[in-house]
Design an enzyme around this catalytic site. Structure first.
Site, PDB file in Angstrom:
ATOM      1  N   LYS A   1       0.863  -1.182   0.000  1.00  0.00           N
ATOM      2  CA  LYS A   1       0.000   0.000   0.000  1.00  0.00           C
ATOM      3  C   LYS A   1       0.906   1.240   0.000  1.00  0.00           C
ATOM      4  CE  LYS A   1      -4.303   1.371   2.282  1.00  0.00           C
ATOM      5  NZ  LYS A   1      -5.110   1.646   1.081  1.00  0.00           N
TER       6      LYS A   1
HETATM    7  N1  PMP Z   1      -7.488  -2.022  -3.205  1.00  0.00           N
HETATM    8  C1  PMP Z   1      -6.970  -0.813  -2.999  1.00  0.00           C
HETATM    9  C2  PMP Z   1      -6.174  -0.174  -4.088  1.00  0.00           C
HETATM   10  C3  PMP Z   1      -7.183  -0.155  -1.765  1.00  0.00           C
HETATM   11  O1  PMP Z   1      -6.679   1.069  -1.554  1.00  0.00           O
HETATM   12  C4  PMP Z   1      -7.952  -0.777  -0.768  1.00  0.00           C
HETATM   13  C5  PMP Z   1      -8.201  -0.096   0.546  1.00  0.00           C
HETATM   14  N2  PMP Z   1      -7.172  -0.323   1.447  1.00  0.00           N
HETATM   15  C6  PMP Z   1      -8.460  -2.064  -1.031  1.00  0.00           C
HETATM   16  C7  PMP Z   1      -8.208  -2.655  -2.268  1.00  0.00           C
HETATM   17  C8  PMP Z   1      -9.236  -2.815   0.000  1.00  0.00           C
HETATM   18  O2  PMP Z   1      -8.369  -3.286   1.015  1.00  0.00           O
HETATM   19  P1  PMP Z   1      -8.866  -3.474   2.506  1.00  0.00           P
HETATM   20  O3  PMP Z   1     -10.056  -4.357   2.459  1.00  0.00           O
HETATM   21  O4  PMP Z   1      -7.715  -4.123   3.183  1.00  0.00           O
HETATM   22  O5  PMP Z   1      -9.183  -2.136   3.038  1.00  0.00           O
END
Ligand code: PMP
Length: 292
Positions: free
Chosen positions: A143
């Site tokens: 991320k």
């Molecule tokens: N894809 C992206 C690009 C994101 O930014 C997020 C949000 N964190 C997600 C998927 C979903 O991930 P999560 O369920 O861990 O929040």
């Protein structure tokens, strides 16, 4: 320290080159039990530590320690409402050099009270002409702060054209994910999502949805998804910490299924929203209560 005082200098490496990584975690307030629940804190912090490894950022804390600090921050702020938690690790050195090595790193966590939720029903989506970054361009499973330019370009274009969300294809032309959430669809009563090798962020909510599907006896499949499958899907929804479980009822101005939130999406939403507020004993291990 007060959020107003937690500042960085304009020559900070991460500000100039996007060399940071972060998380987005929610804590849900339950007014009945007067308890605040951090949702899947350890899973988020494990991904955070992995993002740091990918970016060569030294994180001197374990996932368990970061969760314990988060609990303390929430407790000290005495929140009695939903909260958004933002851990951030970044190249803090004030150096002009494009590299990942030999730079001082810092780790911070800040929290903000969460206002109204984003729309979770009947979103319109468009297949973006911005492609999702591939793992060997900017690591998609980390991320990374700088990588969100990709999401912002897609989301901004979608919004300017009157859509709620952007769905992104990977460079090979198959479906990857939405701008900041993972993708699910239902075809013939089978729940389908893309594999972790489709240049997606390995979503915490994605894994939670798969677990709920298993527990509810919903058949599911994890496999590559073609663009035209979007036009014949019975149901589509997005899953993410921010998005939660949000139904998509049109893609490229074509109606999805009946044009309403579908029954499988509804079933998953109902169970999810109970679990995240600590209202279902079976999912007690999803949440960390903040107050003693
Ligand atoms: N894809 C992206 C690009 C994101 O930014 C997020 C949000 N964190 C997600 C998927 C979903 O991930 P999560 O369920 O861990 O929040």
């Amino acid at each position: 320290m007060p959020l107003e005082d937690a500042n960085v200098n304009i020559s900070t490496h991460a500000l100039n080159y996007g060399t940071g990584c972060f998380e987005g975690i929610r804590a849900y307030w339950n007014g009945e039990t007067e308890q605040l629940y951090i949702l899947k804190g350890l899973e988020h912090y494990k991904r955070f530590v992995n993002s740091c490894r990918i970016l060569k950022i030294t994180c001197p804390y374990t996932a368990e320690e970061l969760l314990a600090y988060t609990k303390q921050i929430l407790e000290k702020n005495n929140y009695r409402e939903d909260v958004y938690i933002r851990p951030l690790a970044f190249k803090a050195a004030r150096v002009i050099k494009v590299t990942l090595s030999g730079l001082r790193d810092e780790v911070a966590i800040f929290t903000v009270a969460m206002g109204d939720y984003v729309k979770t029903e009947g979103l319109s989506a468009v297949v973006s002409n911005w492609q999702r970054i591939a793992d060997n361009i900017i690591p998609s499973r980390a991320k990374v702060t700088g990588a969100y330019i990709n999401a912002a370009l897609a989301n901004d274009a979608a919004t300017a054209d009157g859509y709620d969300e952007a769905l992104m294809l990977s460079v090979d032309g198959q479906l990857s994910e939405a701008s900041s959430s993972n993708f699910f669809m239902v075809r013939d009563n089978v729940l389908i999502t893309t594999p972790v090798t489709s240049d997606i962020l390995e979503g915490v909510t994605r894994r939670a949805v798969i677990q709920l599907a298993k527990d509810l006896g919903i058949a599911y499949d994890v496999r590559p998804i073609d663009r035209t499958e979007l036009y014949i899907a019975d149901e589509i929804f997005l899953a993410g910490t921010g998005a939660q479980i949000a139904s998509i009822t049109s893609v490229d101005r074509r109606q999805v299924g009946t044009g309403e939130t579908g029954p499988i999406t509804r079933q998953l939403q109902e169970l999810y929203y109970r679990a995240v507020r600590g209202m279902d004993e079976r999912y007690a291990d999803w949440v960390t209560p903040v107050y003693a």
